[in-house]
Scaffold this motif. Structure first.
Motif, short mmCIF file in Angstrom:
data_model
loop_
_atom_site.label_atom_id
_atom_site.label_comp_id
_atom_site.label_asym_id
_atom_site.label_seq_id
_atom_site.Cartn_x
_atom_site.Cartn_y
_atom_site.Cartn_z
N CYS A 86 0.88 -1.15 -0.07
CA CYS A 86 -0.01 -0.11 0.13
C CYS A 86 0.73 1.34 0.09
N CYS A 89 -0.10 3.35 3.65
CA CYS A 89 0.31 2.97 5.00
C CYS A 89 1.17 1.82 4.93
N CYS A 107 -4.25 -0.75 0.08
CA CYS A 107 -5.06 -1.52 0.63
C CYS A 107 -6.52 -1.07 0.82
N CYS A 110 -7.25 2.16 2.67
CA CYS A 110 -6.67 3.49 2.35
C CYS A 110 -7.38 3.80 1.00
#
Ligand SMILES: [Zn+2]
Length: 123
Positions: A86, A89, A107, A110
């Motif tokens: 991701c 994050c 992800c 997010c």
């Protein structure tokens, strides 16, 4: 020349599967292309493949073209070492999500946040 170990342990397998899938779609699309543009297509060989794919992308609203493009991007990301991670994050993206969207850059959490921000930004 060895790159740092990836967070995704079976990246080689993933890459292999993506390459195989890309090959399948390519053959599929080439068949489709020849049906659709039979008059224009001479036997051009592999050199014409890139331009053929470009032409197909712009002329066909086909989910396989979309999948093909996703796979191409995913393979780029594997080369860059950004696949499956991701961008927001930096956690691994779930396998299930990558199965549907091999070129996912976020992800699921997010992505939702991102889309919410986008919606607010546009309105
Ligand atoms: Zn994330």
């Amino acid at each position: 020349m060895k790159k740092n170990a990836s967070n995704v342990p079976d990246i080689r397998k993933v890459k292999q599967e993506l390459l195989e899938r890309r090959q399948e779609i390519q053959e599929d699309l080439m068949r489709l292309y020849k049906e659709k543009f039979a008059d224009e297509v001479q036997d051009q060989g592999d050199q014409a493949l890139t331009s053929t794919m470009e032409l197909l992308s712009s002329s066909l609203q086909d989910s396989r073209v979309e999948e093909y493009n996703r796979i191409v991007r995913a393979l780029d990301m594997i080369e860059d070492g950004t696949y499956g991670i991701c961008v927001d994050c930096h956690e691994p993206i779930s396998e299930k999500r990558l199965k549907s969207y091999p070129n996912a850059t976020r992800c699921i959490l997010c992505q939702e946040t991102y889309e919410e921000r986008e919606r607010e930004g546009v309105s």
